[in-house]
Design a protein around this motif. Structure first.
Motif, mmCIF file in Angstrom:
data_model
loop_
_atom_site.group_PDB
_atom_site.id
_atom_site.type_symbol
_atom_site.label_atom_id
_atom_site.label_comp_id
_atom_site.label_asym_id
_atom_site.label_seq_id
_atom_site.Cartn_x
_atom_site.Cartn_y
_atom_site.Cartn_z
ATOM 1 N N ILE A 1 -3.084 -45.134 52.135
ATOM 2 C CA ILE A 1 -5.032 -45.358 53.117
ATOM 3 C C ILE A 1 -4.255 -44.445 53.563
ATOM 4 O O ILE A 1 -3.467 -44.855 54.743
ATOM 5 N N GLY A 2 -5.432 -43.222 54.007
ATOM 6 C CA GLY A 2 -5.768 -42.905 54.966
ATOM 7 C C GLY A 2 -6.930 -42.234 55.611
ATOM 8 O O GLY A 2 -7.688 -42.704 54.741
ATOM 9 N N ASP A 3 -6.915 -41.684 56.820
ATOM 10 C CA ASP A 3 -8.684 -40.875 56.799
ATOM 11 C C ASP A 3 -8.120 -39.621 56.875
ATOM 12 O O ASP A 3 -7.283 -38.387 57.341
ATOM 13 N N PHE A 4 -9.305 -39.086 56.530
ATOM 14 C CA PHE A 4 -10.001 -37.521 56.077
ATOM 15 C C PHE A 4 -11.501 -37.804 57.145
ATOM 16 O O PHE A 4 -12.300 -38.123 57.250
ATOM 17 N N GLU A 5 -11.209 -36.088 57.817
ATOM 18 C CA GLU A 5 -12.275 -35.611 58.312
ATOM 19 C C GLU A 5 -13.558 -35.099 57.570
ATOM 20 O O GLU A 5 -14.518 -35.697 57.526
ATOM 21 N N MET A 6 -13.565 -35.151 57.019
ATOM 22 C CA MET A 6 -15.035 -34.699 55.998
ATOM 23 C C MET A 6 -15.210 -35.792 54.633
ATOM 24 O O MET A 6 -16.461 -36.142 54.486
ATOM 25 N N THR A 7 -13.862 -36.560 54.349
ATOM 26 C CA THR A 7 -14.450 -38.327 53.585
ATOM 27 C C THR A 7 -14.720 -39.389 54.082
ATOM 28 O O THR A 7 -14.380 -40.026 53.632
#
Length: 375
Positions: free
Chosen positions: A72-78
């Motif tokens: 699980i990660g973090d993304f700028e757009m989503t």
């Protein structure tokens, strides 16, 4: 200590012009944003660790967290989503979740001790209930238990959103911003939801069970299931089968109405895998039942690079239906776009044709749907 009079002089000049204050505010905004990003990243890591630990415990170690090639990660757009920890080629298995021990499925729901007790006390006995009713009660019961760390699904329920900002919880002011066509679809859904809620609330009141299910809690359960479930006929295919109790509505497999609502017996909730975000254009993976019908697999449909986000195509729907069903709109083109027009809108008219051209929609990837009356 040497005093940098040049710096002080420049600061005084900036202060007089109001620039120093703005620079401090900008810096504070940057630090706040960085702090928020760090906090989100830590929360994602915590969800990743806890969900993998949960899956490992449910499978008695067969699911090995260290061997997983997705996180699980973090993304700028989503925002939060699933990230590849290695390169995947087409047809590679990205993730595999054993169904019986790890997912929330109709068998697990109906065999829950509280659900059994609840429906054994239901009167009259000839009344049948939709599977969605059972899922909602199950989610409500275990959400309350999870808050007290008393549910076996603690890690899963902790990972779910606090609230769902989807159109079926909007007020009239915001619903009226939709087209008449979309507004009509949405109001029909809300009417069905309210009937479902009244039915289950009356059931709770007559049984004497203290479940404290208010409408807001009901909507959280409803949207958790509606927006995060996967459709599968696992319950009909897995070894041993499973006989639905008499009080459960039996739907035919080809029941179009039930299939279109996604609220039928053939759904499962898959912890960790349901963290994958949607895209109609960038989707690079799909899900399917394993050959022996014991696991739910995520399969690469395109090459996926290390660190790349993994996308599923929830439904090949036009933008208006993605908004109504899931509460968001992609900022990229949608190959499944449709234009809903009345019959009068397609009469031969140069002006109207120009209006369609100005939408910038490609007619090679856009389906025109004709309806009588206003669009």
């Amino acid at each position: 200590m040497l005093t940098n009079w040049g710096t002080i002089s420049n600061s005084i000049k900036k202060l007089k012009k109001g620039k120093l204050k703005k620079e401090k505010l900008d810096q504070s905004s940057i630090e706040l944003k960085m702090g928020k990003t760090i906090a989100q990243s830590r929360l994602s890591r915590l969800y990743d660790e806890n969900l993998k630990k949960y899956l490992s415990q449910q499978t008695m170690g067969a699911f090995n967290p260290a061997a997983q090639n997705v996180e699980i990660g973090d993304f700028e757009m989503t925002g939060r989503g699933l990230k590849a920890k290695k390169r995947f080629e087409i047809d590679d298995v990205i993730l595999e979740i054993p169904i019986a021990p790890c997912t929330v499925n109709i068998q697990k729901v109906l065999e829950d001790s509280m659900i059994k007790r609840f429906f054994s006390s239901v009167w009259p006995k000839n009344v049948t209930y939709d599977n969605m009713d059972f899922y909602i009660l199950f989610y409500h019961i275990h959400r309350k238990k999870a808050k007290q760390d008393k549910s076996p699904f603690n890690a899963y329920f902790d990972s779910l959103p606090i609230w769902y900002d989807v159109p079926n919880v909007w007020d009239d002011k915001h619903i009226n911003l939709l087209s008449k066509y979309d507004g009509h679809i949405l109001r029909e859904e809300i009417e069905i939801i309210e009937k479902r809620y009244r039915k289950i609330k009356d059931l709770i009141d007559t049984t004497g069970f203290y479940l404290d299910l208010d409408y807001e809690s009901y909507m959280w359960c409803y949207n958790s299931i509606r927006t995060r479930s996967f459709a599968t006929n696992w319950i009909d295919l897995h070894e041993g089968g499973f006989q639905l109790p008499d009080y459960v509505i039996k739907y035919e497999k080809d029941d179009e109405k039930v299939y279109n609502t996604r609220l039928h017996r053939h759904i499962i909730m898959v912890p960790f895998m349901d963290m994958a975000n949607h895209s109609n254009l960038l989707d690079n993976a799909d899900v399917e039942l394993s050959y022996n019908c014991t696991s739910w697999q995520m399969i690469a449909t395109k090459p996926i690079k290390y660190g790349e986000e993994i996308f599923l195509n929830y439904d090949p729907d036009p933008t208006n239906m993605v908004l109504i069903n899931y509460g968001f709109v992609e900022k990229i083109s949608n190959p499944y776009e449709k234009i809903i027009l009345s019959t009068t809108e397609v009469e031969p008219s140069p002006i109207k044709y120009v209006r369609l051209e100005n939408t910038d929609l490609s007619f090679t990837s856009t389906k025109l749907m004709l309806r009588d009356g206003e669009a």
